[in-house]
Design an enzyme around this catalytic site. Structure first.
Site, short mmCIF file in Angstrom:
data_model
loop_
_atom_site.label_atom_id
_atom_site.label_comp_id
_atom_site.label_asym_id
_atom_site.label_seq_id
_atom_site.Cartn_x
_atom_site.Cartn_y
_atom_site.Cartn_z
N GLY A 94 0.79 -1.21 0.00
CA GLY A 94 0.00 0.00 0.00
C GLY A 94 0.83 1.27 0.00
N ASN B 117 -7.17 4.03 9.44
CA ASN B 117 -6.50 2.87 10.01
C ASN B 117 -6.50 2.87 11.54
OD1 ASN B 117 -4.69 5.15 9.23
ND2 ASN B 117 -3.18 4.03 10.43
N GLY C 251 -2.09 -6.61 0.53
CA GLY C 251 -2.59 -7.96 0.75
C GLY C 251 -2.67 -8.42 2.18
N HIS C 252 -1.79 -7.94 3.03
CA HIS C 252 -1.70 -8.51 4.38
C HIS C 252 -2.76 -7.97 5.33
CE1 HIS C 252 0.37 -5.17 6.69
NE2 HIS C 252 0.50 -4.74 5.45
N THR D 73 10.93 -7.82 -11.37
CA THR D 73 10.41 -9.17 -11.56
C THR D 73 9.15 -9.38 -10.74
OG1 THR D 73 12.64 -10.01 -11.94
CG2 THR D 73 10.95 -11.63 -11.37
N CYS E 79 4.20 6.50 20.59
CA CYS E 79 5.34 6.40 21.49
C CYS E 79 6.12 5.11 21.30
CB CYS E 79 4.88 6.49 22.94
SG CYS E 79 4.15 8.09 23.37
#
Length: 396
Positions: A72, A152, A201-202, A238, A326
């Site tokens: 991302g 997020n 993807g994760h 690649t 922190c």
């Protein structure tokens, strides 16, 4: 560790067993370079092509509008930098929000150092970008608006369709960082009028180190990585065939069960939110109560430090994260929490818990009880809390 309750799925998710199984052949049996023309590489070439189709279908896009990247952050950098340099003759003004991921904010800072002007929109107390604020900020020389699909940290989902329409009305392109939203909420790039979209993807059961950039075929921007003809000359290097296969398999699995997973997560999320707010006084839920990701709960606890809470939760087998930065070496609280109006002392005492479809009610019950006990313990050692209670007693 006997008990492990993983509630940090916004940070990363476990790679699903079916995803790993789909990837394995491309590490060994079919290790050919997908860009090669001989028959042995054909299996890899076909796998990448099929993966591209799977991802495109999930977004309502064309296969040729999907580009595979390293994640991302790379996609965010590509969208902003390539658009800026491609459109600089039209204008050098970019609009984003104050609660974006640092992959956007730091890229904007880079562009500011290179002659571009960036407007950072305020958000309301729930973390929502107000469309009228975008309308007021947009100018004739605005070339790009980049607003994340869902935050997020606090999980708030933005009014993407309305924001994109405003951008297009004024001739600007619209990009969204959908890293947290893709495969968690339905996204149709045509219905929402999205020009560019980033995903990783994760965040939904896929492997780390692979992402996508959706780039509408009418948008003409330059390459991000030079050095080869891969990804139609836009992104050299690649192909990570195992990662691309894994990404697509994770998309397939997530989209097949998205509605059911969201229903279950929402039910548990609300159970968690209600439980924490009921058991822990002087606690605030951060983000919009309903316009939020189905798995996200973010709290601020007065009179404590989030880092101490995280450490003690870890000792009880619970993985979460803090709204404060922190733990990464900064003494500043989360820029997101400050942007929604929290004072420093409250922003420092924050906790983000993010669920998965595998999270159980028993795990949530244990988490609620554990958080309540730890917060009570930390407050018992806080001079600020002691002073607050004393003041309350005097007022009575």
């Amino acid at each position: 560790m006997e008990k492990l309750i993983y509630l940090d799925n916004a940070a990363t998710t476990a790679t699903r067993p079916q995803v790993l199984e789909a990837m394995l052949p491309y590490f060994g049996e079919y290790y050919g370079n997908a860009a090669s023309i001989y028959r042995f590489a054909g299996k890899s070439t076909k796998a990448v092509d099929e993966a591209r189709r799977t991802v495109a279908d999930a977004l309502g896009a064309k296969k040729g509008e999907i580009y595979f990247t390293g994640g991302g952050s790379e996609s965010d950098n590509w969208a902003l930098k390539a658009t800026a340099f491609a459109k600089k003759e039209k204008g050098k003004h970019i609009i984003t929000s104050k609660i974006e991921h640092h992959a956007i904010l730091h890229t904007c800072q880079f562009l500011e150092k290179n002659g571009f002007e960036v407007t950072y929109l305020d958000v309301d107390g729930n973390g929502l970008v107000q469309p009228e604020k975008l309308e007021q900020a947009i100018r004739e020389d605005t070339i790009l608006v980049s607003i994340m699909f869902a935050n997020n940290e606090i999980g708030t989902i933005q009014p993407i369709a309305e924001l994109a329409r405003i951008a297009h009305k004024h001739g600007a392109l619209f990009h969204t960082d959908a890293v947290q939203a893709f495969c968690h909420v339905p996204i149709d790039v045509n219905e929402l009028e999205i020009d560019m979209l980033s995903a990783s993807g994760h965040k939904f059961g896929g492997p780390k180190g692979v992402g996508i950039m959706y780039l509408r075929d009418t948008v003409k921007i330059g390459s991000f990585i030079h050095g080869g003809a891969q990804e139609r000359g836009k992104r050299a290097g690649t192909h990570n065939t195992p990662g691309i296969v894994g990404f697509a398999k994770a998309v397939e699995l997530a989209t097949a069960n998205m509605e059911e997973s969201a229903r279950k997560e929402t039910e548990l999320r609300d159970y968690l939110i209600d439980g924490i707010l009921a058991k822990v006084p002087y606690t605030r839920l951060n983000g919009h109560r309903t316009k939020r990701l189905s798995n996200n709960a973010n709290f601020s606890f007065r009179f404590i430090e989030g880092e101490s809470l995280l450490i003690l939760l870890d000792q009880h087998g619970i993985c979460g994260s803090s709204g404060s930065a922190c733990t990464s070496g900064s003494l500043d609280p989360s820029h997101v929490l400050l942007a929604i109006g929290l004072p420093h002392e409250i922003a420092h005492g924050s906790l983000r818990l993010t669920l998965s479809a595998e999270t159980t009610k028993e795990e949530i019950d244990y988490t609620i009880e554990t958080v309540a006990k730890i917060v009570e313990r930390l407050r018992s050692m806080s001079p600020l809390y002691s002073d607050f209670r004393s003041q309350q007693s005097e007022e009575k």
